[in-house]
Design an enzyme around this catalytic site. Sequence first.
Site, PDB file in Angstrom:
ATOM      1  N   SER A 181       0.797  -1.227   0.000  1.00 28.43           N
ATOM      2  CA  SER A 181       0.000   0.000   0.000  1.00 28.43           C
ATOM      3  C   SER A 181       0.830   1.278   0.000  1.00 28.43           C
ATOM      4  CB  SER A 181      -0.960   0.000   1.195  1.00 28.43           C
ATOM      5  OG  SER A 181      -0.250  -0.195   2.394  1.00 28.43           O
ATOM      6  N   HIS A 209      -5.754  -2.665  -2.585  1.00 28.14           N
ATOM      7  CA  HIS A 209      -5.417  -1.646  -3.586  1.00 28.14           C
ATOM      8  C   HIS A 209      -5.485  -2.174  -5.011  1.00 28.14           C
ATOM      9  CE1 HIS A 209      -4.342   1.385  -0.700  1.00 28.14           C
ATOM     10  NE2 HIS A 209      -3.819   0.414   0.020  1.00 28.14           N
ATOM     11  N   LYS A 240     -12.009   1.497  -1.443  1.00 36.50           N
ATOM     12  CA  LYS A 240     -11.026   2.130  -2.324  1.00 36.50           C
ATOM     13  C   LYS A 240     -11.608   2.242  -3.737  1.00 36.50           C
ATOM     14  CE  LYS A 240      -7.587   1.507   1.065  1.00 36.50           C
ATOM     15  NZ  LYS A 240      -6.902   0.549   1.898  1.00 36.50           N
TER      16      LYS A 240
HETATM   17  C1  PLP Z   1      -6.934   0.315   3.343  1.00 39.34           C
HETATM   18  C2  PLP Z   1      -6.404  -1.040   3.544  1.00 39.34           C
HETATM   19  C3  PLP Z   1      -7.077  -1.961   4.334  1.00 39.34           C
HETATM   20  C4  PLP Z   1      -8.260  -1.572   5.178  1.00 39.34           C
HETATM   21  O1  PLP Z   1      -9.400  -1.392   4.431  1.00 39.34           O
HETATM   22  P1  PLP Z   1     -10.577  -0.472   5.024  1.00 39.34           P
HETATM   23  O2  PLP Z   1     -11.765  -0.913   4.277  1.00 39.34           O
HETATM   24  O3  PLP Z   1     -10.177   0.932   4.775  1.00 39.34           O
HETATM   25  O4  PLP Z   1     -10.664  -0.782   6.493  1.00 39.34           O
HETATM   26  C5  PLP Z   1      -6.609  -3.252   4.385  1.00 39.34           C
HETATM   27  N1  PLP Z   1      -5.493  -3.613   3.719  1.00 39.34           N
HETATM   28  C6  PLP Z   1      -4.801  -2.745   2.971  1.00 39.34           C
HETATM   29  C7  PLP Z   1      -3.578  -3.213   2.238  1.00 39.34           C
HETATM   30  C8  PLP Z   1      -5.220  -1.426   2.877  1.00 39.34           C
HETATM   31  O5  PLP Z   1      -4.496  -0.551   2.184  1.00 39.34           O
END
Ligand code: PLP
Length: 393
Positions: A181, A209, A240
């Site tokens: 990420s 992502h 996302k």
């Molecule tokens: C953002 C993210 C999460 C968490 O997801 P949310 O729905 O925002 O809680 C989990 N894993 C990764 C790699 C992320 O970047």
Amino acid sequence: MPAPFPWIAEELETLAEQGLLRRRRTARRLAGGWCEIDGRKLVDFASNDYLGLSHHPHVVAAAQRAIAECGTGSGASALVVGRSIWHERLERRLAHFEGQEAAILFPTGYAANVGTIAALVGNDDAIYSDSLNHASLIDGCRLSGATVHVYNHHALVSLEGRLSAGRNFRRRLIVTDGIFSMDGVPAPLPDLCALARRHDAQILVDEAHATGVFGRHGRGTSELLDVEKSVAVRVGTLSKAIGAVGGFVSGSRTLIDWLWNRARPQIFSTAAPPAGCAAACAALDIIETQPALRERLLVLSQQLRDGVRQLGLETIASGSGPIVPVLLNDAPLAVRVAEALEQQGFFVGVMRPPSVPNESPRLRITVSAAHEPQMIERLLGALKIVAAAEQAV
Ligand SMILES: *Cc1c(COP(=O)(O)O)cnc(C)c1O
């Protein structure tokens, strides 16, 4: 009476001196890749709404209709009575989209990782976790009670050694981000799957992502790297590229039944609102029928990545896709560069420890299909001036 926690003021002071103090900002995300931060309109290069779907008229209308039908909150955990008709539809929709037998929703992606890992392994088991994994995977590992081996994906030989030496554990689980990420780099999934197969381990991939962004159908790095059949547990987020809120896991029917019964966030946290699920269903329709959106995203991302390199700034060679890091290797410098960019009208992420390793504070610039090529050109122009003024190049 003395103030409670007198040590906190001192610790905050230390964070400020190290350039690690975080400010709380108020944001309003706007359509077209814009946002308003503390009342000022900026181009948004910091959020993960990669396809701009959180403002797509069909997605917004679907959420509005669901609120009118079902109200705003879910009322209870999914296990009690929080699982609405929209949750049920979305779970079926996700299973179909992912080409899997079944899927299950969680209140967030964070909860999906924590709950799933802790439901799959325990005290007698071992987890093999990439050193760059997201905090939600790390927290899931800790909470599970399993023995955790952290490996570096540039040194898979040592992971193989650990796997060979770990035969006495009851179960073994490899966990990895699909796209890291903070780096925007894909995990070496074909190698990891081969190792898992050779050493009788299972593999969990967090596609947070990558869902909607990578792969011919937008199913993520597992699809991109052609290992979908070898990945036992696929975690994703709706927050996302899908533009809504919530997390999900897809896999076999038995896996999903087990998580429904045993993943604690499923039992003890209120389900995400039905409107978010309705929005996610509409977003999946768009992801399935409009591959041009992710193609556009990848072209815009490459424009930014090439431009950053041409400026002589350091990014990560093996990166691809919408996460474009600019390594500045000094937290106060990263903060100054981001503030100067903000003066020029651009909002970018500043990543400092503990989000990234101590030695690599950075800007994390994220591209959206909602951006226009000229926005990226203008950002590069501002970055050139700011980096030169800071002698960062
Ligand atoms: C953002 C993210 C999460 C968490 O997801 P949310 O729905 O925002 O809680 C989990 N894993 C990764 C790699 C992320 O970047």
